[in-house]
Design an enzyme around this catalytic site. Sequence first.
Site, PDB file in Angstrom:
ATOM      1  N   LYS A  82       2.515   3.978  18.345  1.00 16.96           N
ATOM      2  CA  LYS A  82       2.530   5.465  17.980  1.00 16.96           C
ATOM      3  C   LYS A  82       2.866   6.529  19.105  1.00 16.96           C
ATOM      4  O   LYS A  82       3.368   7.468  19.078  1.00 16.96           O
ATOM      5  CB  LYS A  82       1.492   5.858  17.053  1.00 16.96           C
ATOM      6  CG  LYS A  82       1.286   5.138  15.600  1.00 16.96           C
ATOM      7  CD  LYS A  82      -0.270   5.211  15.179  1.00 16.96           C
ATOM      8  CE  LYS A  82      -0.369   4.462  14.023  1.00 16.96           C
ATOM      9  NZ  LYS A  82      -1.472   4.383  13.691  1.00 16.96           N
TER      10      LYS A  82
ATOM     11  N   THR B 128       0.942  -1.243   0.011  1.00 14.60           N
ATOM     12  CA  THR B 128      -0.035  -0.002  -0.028  1.00 14.60           C
ATOM     13  C   THR B 128       0.860   1.171  -0.083  1.00 14.60           C
ATOM     14  O   THR B 128       0.565   2.090  -0.871  1.00 14.60           O
ATOM     15  CB  THR B 128      -0.912   0.009   1.224  1.00 14.60           C
ATOM     16  OG1 THR B 128      -1.683  -1.109   1.164  1.00 14.60           O
ATOM     17  CG2 THR B 128      -2.060   1.207   1.352  1.00 14.60           C
ATOM     18  N   VAL B 129       1.705   1.319   1.000  1.00 14.39           N
ATOM     19  CA  VAL B 129       2.686   2.602   1.129  1.00 14.39           C
ATOM     20  C   VAL B 129       3.421   2.589  -0.036  1.00 14.39           C
ATOM     21  O   VAL B 129       3.879   3.731  -0.567  1.00 14.39           O
ATOM     22  CB  VAL B 129       3.159   2.847   2.337  1.00 14.39           C
ATOM     23  CG1 VAL B 129       3.918   3.905   2.737  1.00 14.39           C
ATOM     24  CG2 VAL B 129       2.076   2.500   3.641  1.00 14.39           C
TER      25      VAL B 129
ATOM     26  N   VAL C 224       3.574   7.748  12.176  1.00 13.34           N
ATOM     27  CA  VAL C 224       2.500   8.256  13.240  1.00 13.34           C
ATOM     28  C   VAL C 224       1.495   9.162  12.484  1.00 13.34           C
ATOM     29  O   VAL C 224       2.082  10.169  11.857  1.00 13.34           O
ATOM     30  CB  VAL C 224       3.164   9.222  14.424  1.00 13.34           C
ATOM     31  CG1 VAL C 224       2.061   9.562  15.528  1.00 13.34           C
ATOM     32  CG2 VAL C 224       4.339   8.343  15.040  1.00 13.34           C
TER      33      VAL C 224
ATOM     34  N   GLU D  46      -7.574  -4.813   9.006  1.00 11.29           N
ATOM     35  CA  GLU D  46      -6.645  -6.219   8.733  1.00 11.29           C
ATOM     36  C   GLU D  46      -7.445  -7.539   8.965  1.00 11.29           C
ATOM     37  O   GLU D  46      -8.453  -7.740   9.539  1.00 11.29           O
ATOM     38  CB  GLU D  46      -5.447  -6.311   9.563  1.00 11.29           C
ATOM     39  CG  GLU D  46      -4.591  -5.075   9.415  1.00 11.29           C
ATOM     40  CD  GLU D  46      -3.785  -4.904   7.876  1.00 11.29           C
ATOM     41  OE1 GLU D  46      -3.589  -6.044   7.374  1.00 11.29           O
ATOM     42  OE2 GLU D  46      -3.392  -3.721   7.467  1.00 11.29           O
TER      43      GLU D  46
ATOM     44  N   ILE E 124      -0.711  13.151   8.566  1.00 11.47           N
ATOM     45  CA  ILE E 124      -0.553  14.411   9.584  1.00 11.47           C
ATOM     46  C   ILE E 124       0.908  14.538   9.791  1.00 11.47           C
ATOM     47  O   ILE E 124       1.170  13.632  10.411  1.00 11.47           O
ATOM     48  CB  ILE E 124      -1.350  14.161  10.800  1.00 11.47           C
ATOM     49  CG1 ILE E 124      -2.843  13.643  10.529  1.00 11.47           C
ATOM     50  CG2 ILE E 124      -1.196  15.469  11.492  1.00 11.47           C
ATOM     51  CD1 ILE E 124      -3.670  13.183  11.635  1.00 11.47           C
TER      52      ILE E 124
ATOM     53  N   ASP F 224      -1.196  -0.900  18.061  1.00 12.50           N
ATOM     54  CA  ASP F 224      -0.652  -0.008  17.044  1.00 12.50           C
ATOM     55  C   ASP F 224      -0.692   1.486  17.618  1.00 12.50           C
ATOM     56  O   ASP F 224      -0.001   2.455  17.316  1.00 12.50           O
ATOM     57  CB  ASP F 224      -1.761  -0.225  15.636  1.00 12.50           C
ATOM     58  CG  ASP F 224      -1.401   1.060  14.789  1.00 12.50           C
ATOM     59  OD1 ASP F 224      -0.544   0.881  13.848  1.00 12.50           O
ATOM     60  OD2 ASP F 224      -2.186   1.917  14.594  1.00 12.50           O
TER      61      ASP F 224
ATOM     62  N   GLY G 162      -3.540   4.742   4.779  1.00 12.31           N
ATOM     63  CA  GLY G 162      -4.032   4.755   3.361  1.00 12.31           C
ATOM     64  C   GLY G 162      -2.757   5.345   2.467  1.00 12.31           C
ATOM     65  O   GLY G 162      -1.934   5.899   3.012  1.00 12.31           O
TER      66      GLY G 162
ATOM     67  N   GLU H 162       8.452  10.115   9.741  1.00 11.65           N
ATOM     68  CA  GLU H 162       7.127  11.061   9.807  1.00 11.65           C
ATOM     69  C   GLU H 162       5.977  10.204   9.556  1.00 11.65           C
ATOM     70  O   GLU H 162       5.028  10.328  10.343  1.00 11.65           O
ATOM     71  CB  GLU H 162       7.132  12.089   8.649  1.00 11.65           C
ATOM     72  CG  GLU H 162       6.020  12.924   8.788  1.00 11.65           C
ATOM     73  CD  GLU H 162       5.572  13.895  10.097  1.00 11.65           C
ATOM     74  OE1 GLU H 162       6.354  14.780  10.401  1.00 11.65           O
ATOM     75  OE2 GLU H 162       4.783  13.479  10.781  1.00 11.65           O
TER      76      GLU H 162
HETATM   77  N1  LIG Z   1      -1.027   0.933   5.116  1.00 10.87           N
HETATM   78  C1  LIG Z   1      -1.087   2.178   5.538  1.00 10.87           C
HETATM   79  O1  LIG Z   1      -2.067   2.881   5.760  1.00 10.87           O
HETATM   80  C2  LIG Z   1       0.217   2.707   6.655  1.00 10.87           C
HETATM   81  C3  LIG Z   1      -0.037   3.840   7.247  1.00 10.87           C
HETATM   82  C4  LIG Z   1       1.156   4.120   8.074  1.00 10.87           C
HETATM   83  C5  LIG Z   1       2.069   3.507   8.284  1.00 10.87           C
HETATM   84  N2  LIG Z   1       2.201   2.119   7.659  1.00 10.87           N
HETATM   85  C6  LIG Z   1       3.458   1.347   7.754  1.00 10.87           C
HETATM   86  O2  LIG Z   1       3.979   1.319   6.446  1.00 10.87           O
HETATM   87  C7  LIG Z   1       4.735  -0.006   6.296  1.00 10.87           C
HETATM   88  C8  LIG Z   1       4.141  -0.528   5.349  1.00 10.87           C
HETATM   89  O3  LIG Z   1       2.751  -0.917   5.326  1.00 10.87           O
HETATM   90  P1  LIG Z   1       1.845  -1.309   4.044  1.00 10.87           P
HETATM   91  O4  LIG Z   1       0.298  -1.026   4.603  1.00 10.87           O
HETATM   92  O5  LIG Z   1       2.131  -0.791   2.745  1.00 10.87           O
HETATM   93  O6  LIG Z   1       2.141  -2.902   4.105  1.00 10.87           O
HETATM   94  P2  LIG Z   1       1.864  -4.021   2.752  1.00 10.87           P
HETATM   95  O7  LIG Z   1       0.761  -3.462   1.918  1.00 10.87           O
HETATM   96  O8  LIG Z   1       1.548  -5.247   3.574  1.00 10.87           O
HETATM   97  O9  LIG Z   1       3.287  -4.110   2.168  1.00 10.87           O
HETATM   98  C9  LIG Z   1       4.263  -4.779   2.459  1.00 10.87           C
HETATM   99  C10 LIG Z   1       5.444  -4.925   1.725  1.00 10.87           C
HETATM  100  O10 LIG Z   1       6.492  -5.428   1.731  1.00 10.87           O
HETATM  101  C11 LIG Z   1       6.874  -6.476   0.859  1.00 10.87           C
HETATM  102  N3  LIG Z   1       7.630  -7.423   1.977  1.00 10.87           N
HETATM  103  C12 LIG Z   1       7.168  -8.086   2.821  1.00 10.87           C
HETATM  104  N4  LIG Z   1       8.221  -8.970   3.156  1.00 10.87           N
HETATM  105  C13 LIG Z   1       9.210  -8.848   2.298  1.00 10.87           C
HETATM  106  C14 LIG Z   1      10.705  -9.427   2.460  1.00 10.87           C
HETATM  107  N5  LIG Z   1      11.079 -10.312   2.966  1.00 10.87           N
HETATM  108  N6  LIG Z   1      11.443  -8.953   1.361  1.00 10.87           N
HETATM  109  C15 LIG Z   1      10.922  -7.800   0.613  1.00 10.87           C
HETATM  110  N7  LIG Z   1       9.781  -7.465   0.517  1.00 10.87           N
HETATM  111  C16 LIG Z   1       9.099  -7.918   1.529  1.00 10.87           C
HETATM  112  C17 LIG Z   1       5.423  -6.809   0.419  1.00 10.87           C
HETATM  113  O11 LIG Z   1       6.052  -7.667  -0.871  1.00 10.87           O
HETATM  114  P3  LIG Z   1       4.762  -8.220  -1.882  1.00 10.87           P
HETATM  115  O12 LIG Z   1       4.034  -7.233  -2.162  1.00 10.87           O
HETATM  116  O13 LIG Z   1       5.507  -8.922  -2.822  1.00 10.87           O
HETATM  117  O14 LIG Z   1       4.044  -9.256  -0.839  1.00 10.87           O
HETATM  118  C18 LIG Z   1       5.010  -5.770   0.282  1.00 10.87           C
HETATM  119  O15 LIG Z   1       5.263  -5.227  -1.104  1.00 10.87           O
HETATM  120  C19 LIG Z   1       4.215  -0.717   7.743  1.00 10.87           C
HETATM  121  O16 LIG Z   1       5.264  -0.486   8.613  1.00 10.87           O
HETATM  122  C20 LIG Z   1       2.965  -0.011   8.109  1.00 10.87           C
HETATM  123  O17 LIG Z   1       2.851  -0.199   9.779  1.00 10.87           O
HETATM  124  C21 LIG Z   1       1.341   1.802   6.942  1.00 10.87           C
END
Ligand SMILES: NC(=O)c1ccc[n+]([C@@H]2O[C@H](COP(=O)([O-])OP(=O)(O)OC[C@H]3O[C@@H](n4cnc5c(N)ncnc54)[C@H](OP(=O)(O)O)[C@@H]3O)[C@@H](O)[C@H]2O)c1
Length: 430
Positions: free
Chosen positions: A207, A14-15, A134, A192, A138, A203, A304, A131
């Site tokens: 933060k 996602t990110v 958390v 999730e 924002i 979570d 998001g 940034e």
């Molecule tokens: N989603 C949000 O709104 C949000 C908001 C604030 C902070 N965050 C933080 O941002 C971070 C990412 O979140 P996300 O929601 O983007 O997670 P996500 O959608 O689950 O994406 C995780 C990514 O990491 C990759 N990955 C997992 N294990 C790996 C490995 N061993 N080697 C290489 N790549 C690997 C996955 O690959 P594949 O795609 O190939 O499976 C995927 O592309 C997290 O720390 C989360 O807490 C997320």
Amino acid sequence: MTAPLKIAVAGLGTVGAGVLKVLAEHGALIEQRCGRRIQVTAVSARDRSKDRGVGLSHVRWFEDPVAMAAAPDVDVVVELIGGSDGPAKATVETALEQGRSVVTANKALLANHGPALAHMAEGRGLTLAFEASVAGGIPVIKALREGLAANRVTEVHGILNGTCNYILTEMRTTGREFADVLAEAQALGYAEADPSFDIDGIDAAHKLAILTSVAFGVPVDFQNVYIEGIRHVSAVDLKYAEELGYRIKLLGIARLTRNGVEQRVHPCMVPKDAPIAAVDGVFNAVVAQGDFVDRVWLVGRGAGAGPTASAVVADLVDVARGRSTPTFGVPASQLAALDPSPMEGRQGAYYVRLMVVDRPGVIAEVAAVLRDNNVSMESFLQRGRSPGEAVPVVLTTHDTNEASMQKALAQIAAQAAVLEPPRMIRIEQF
Ligand SMILES: NC(=O)c1ccc[n+]([C@@H]2O[C@H](COP(=O)([O-])OP(=O)(O)OC[C@H]3O[C@@H](n4cnc5c(N)ncnc54)[C@H](OP(=O)(O)O)[C@@H]3O)[C@@H](O)[C@H]2O)c1
């Protein structure tokens, strides 16, 4: 011309995909703001065949994000894998060891290893920027660390988990129960498949621990955050809250008290007219209290692809411009630990809901337990009568001490006429 800033992105979910999209769509704007181009040179994720919705033909693909962090031609590693340990931690550590600055959105990593990673980065003259970790879009870290740098900040509180805020908002506005709304949130992608990190408050606690460090200049201390989630909040509590003039929110609260640093995450009743009560749905809010500035409010989308990528790219612009501050506001070597203020010391009012047998004398027995524990009742509500049957009874207290309240609740729970464990929600007056 200044050389481009070469970045490697670990994680294209996602990110990660969101970051690539922002950089592609706003390339020219970002170049103006950085004074140079941000160039993605390498990426890593697990599944190369997955369509990420962004062009990857000109970047190197790495199966292993740790190998990517050590590869040549990389100035900054952007860690967007997630998780407190495993590949995320190894990627960040390798990047720092190799002399690369790091930008991450990973609150679990920062909450568990923030001080050690800050030492690593600062010892090498590198940036560790977070940034996006958390409150998503924002800019709360920048606001606290830089915008409020003139102040002694004494309190930070906020709605730090959009999933919980969405669930509580839906429960209030539709009258539906927790499990029902959670299932819908999962179907809509707001929660999730394994929602425990969100709904059990972990979570938000990650933060809060990061905010506490930046606000008070103390090392991140996640282990001492008191955590309670929203599983036990029932639709009937939201109804009673409304009747009593409150809204229920899952809040993270960090305060400097005479006993040390208070850090807690739990459902709270807040007055309906408090500004935070109006922050509904997936929105987050952070409120900081500084000694010169007074109260500062920040509200926006806490998660998001777009909002989170916005924060990640803002960090990249800082690195590209050479703007750098100590990771948590003061140098890692000067972060001074303070005692954790124990939860039993919390002072405040309480809401309690009991399910009791409707017979004469039961309320007097409950009132006697409260009196014996120095807890003074403020209001009492019993709707309808059904002699001999189970009826809900709701009471609120005047300000009291958490230890006294817990003792009273244990004694009330042990009474024969009390049929279910009492449900307690703390009342916060902001
Ligand atoms: N989603 C949000 O709104 C949000 C908001 C604030 C902070 N965050 C933080 O941002 C971070 C990412 O979140 P996300 O929601 O983007 O997670 P996500 O959608 O689950 O994406 C995780 C990514 O990491 C990759 N990955 C997992 N294990 C790996 C490995 N061993 N080697 C290489 N790549 C690997 C996955 O690959 P594949 O795609 O190939 O499976 C995927 O592309 C997290 O720390 C989360 O807490 C997320």
